[in-house]
Design an enzyme around this catalytic site. Structure first.
Site, mmCIF file in Angstrom:
data_model
loop_
_atom_site.group_PDB
_atom_site.id
_atom_site.type_symbol
_atom_site.label_atom_id
_atom_site.label_comp_id
_atom_site.label_asym_id
_atom_site.label_seq_id
_atom_site.Cartn_x
_atom_site.Cartn_y
_atom_site.Cartn_z
ATOM 1 C CG ASN A 10 -1.712 1.265 1.394
ATOM 2 O OD1 ASN A 10 -1.774 2.073 0.471
ATOM 3 N ND2 ASN A 10 -2.331 1.446 2.556
ATOM 4 C CE LYS A 12 -0.026 3.325 4.806
ATOM 5 N NZ LYS A 12 0.113 3.460 6.248
ATOM 6 C CG HIS A 96 -5.756 2.260 5.397
ATOM 7 N ND1 HIS A 96 -5.263 3.158 6.315
ATOM 8 C CD2 HIS A 96 -4.776 1.349 5.197
ATOM 9 C CE1 HIS A 96 -4.026 2.815 6.642
ATOM 10 N NE2 HIS A 96 -3.705 1.711 5.972
ATOM 11 C CD GLU A 98 -2.718 5.721 6.721
ATOM 12 O OE1 GLU A 98 -2.776 5.748 5.481
ATOM 13 O OE2 GLU A 98 -1.767 5.206 7.340
ATOM 14 C CD GLU A 168 -3.356 -2.066 7.526
ATOM 15 O OE1 GLU A 168 -2.364 -2.414 6.902
ATOM 16 O OE2 GLU A 168 -3.866 -0.948 7.428
ATOM 17 N N GLY A 174 2.922 2.506 10.862
ATOM 18 C CA GLY A 174 3.953 3.537 10.707
ATOM 19 C C GLY A 174 4.707 3.856 11.989
ATOM 20 C CB SER A 213 5.490 -1.607 12.029
ATOM 21 O OG SER A 213 5.105 -0.283 12.335
ATOM 22 N N GLY A 235 5.157 1.380 4.470
ATOM 23 C CA GLY A 235 6.489 1.944 4.228
ATOM 24 C C GLY A 235 7.461 0.989 3.541
HETATM 25 P P1 13P Z 1 3.242 0.589 7.611
HETATM 26 O O1 13P Z 1 3.679 -0.740 7.030
HETATM 27 O O2 13P Z 1 4.001 1.750 7.052
HETATM 28 O O3 13P Z 1 3.199 0.542 9.105
HETATM 29 O O4 13P Z 1 1.722 0.825 7.115
HETATM 30 C C1 13P Z 1 0.798 -0.191 7.295
HETATM 31 C C2 13P Z 1 -0.430 0.134 6.540
HETATM 32 O O5 13P Z 1 -1.177 1.022 6.906
HETATM 33 C C3 13P Z 1 -0.710 -0.639 5.318
HETATM 34 O O6 13P Z 1 -1.986 -0.391 4.854
#
Ligand code: 13P
Length: 253
Positions: A10, A12, A96, A98, A168, A174, A213, A235
């Protein structure tokens, strides 16, 4: 039931078109590809067409990070499921954390998006997960079970069987902080039990991913658990070499 490991990147709101094309060149697998793991990348909408072309004949699948629940019309700024199909999308991330936080997406809207995606033969990746407060109060499992129930309640059993769920925990996204693989396994088991309660046997074939993460150093411990069928990676999916290594480390079944 055998469930193939699925690793989804992802991105983002990262990478413009030229950066996406550079990634695709570096990421292209050697002969033999990614072994026995399904791989998908979810770029921003703007890079989708370029990646469709760059990923032709590589076996790497495309996904979107969001979709609207109507197919066309006066919905300024939205992208429809048939537009995603047109771009070669196989997956779409829905709900998600976010988007739940910043765009105030509700369970109701999320459920509607899941249903419409399925109708268009897109595979929804439904995201669920508790925040730190709920985890510390011992309410994580109950909270996530309700999220799953609300998003899937209007679907038939056959439709539920076509959903991928990504667990998640908000506090792990993150942050470099992760639950133990045992805690994730417990949650994924509870999610599967919730779906089994609603849909019966199809729950055994459903893929449940972990996200938060995930790195090349910790992916193996998660996918070794019987109910964790892959990962949704933020990430660590942005650097081609690292993401390739992460996928290599996920070949455990
Ligand atoms: P990270 O792997 O950066 O923690 O993000 C996870 C995420 O939100 C994947 O959708």
């Amino acid at each position: 039931m055998e469930r193939k490991i699925l690793i989804v990147g992802n991105w983002k709101m990262n990478k413009d078109v030229s950066e996406a094309v550079v990634f695709a060149k570096e990421f292209y697998p050697e002969p033999g590809g990614f072994g026995d793991v399904d791989v998908a990348v979810c770029p921003p909408f703007t890079a989708m067409a370029a990646l469709k072309e760059a990923f032709t004949n590589t076996g790497i699948m495309l996904g979107a990070q969001n979709v609207f629940y109507e197919d066309r019309g006066a919905f300024t700024g939205e992208v429809s499921p048939s537009m995603l199909k047109d771009l070669g999308c196989k997956f779409v991330i829905i709900g998600h954390s976010e988007r739940r936080e910043h765009m105030k997406e509700t369970d109701k809207e999320i459920g509607r998006k899941v249903m419409v995606a399925l109708k268009h033969r897109l595979t929804p990746i439904l995201c669920v997960g508790e925040d730190l407060k709920q985890r510390e109060m011992g309410r994580a499992v109950g909270f996530v079970r309700v999220q799953v129930d609300k998003a899937l309640v209007d679907l038939s059993s056959e439709e539920m069987g076509r959903v991928v769920i990504a667990y998640e925990p908000v506090w792990a996204i993150g942050t470099g902080r992760t639950p133990t693989s045992g805690q994730v396994e417990e949650m994924c088991q509870a999610i599967r039990a919730t779906v089994a309660g609603m849909a019966g046997a199809v729950a055994q074939g459903m893929r449940i991913l972990y996200g938060g993460s995930v790195q090349k150093e910790n992916i193996a411990q998660f996918v070794q658990e019987p109910n964790i069928d892959g990962a949704l990676v933020g990430g660590a999916s942005l650097r081609a070499a690292d993401f390739r290594e992460l996928i290599a480390q996920a070949q455990v079944r």
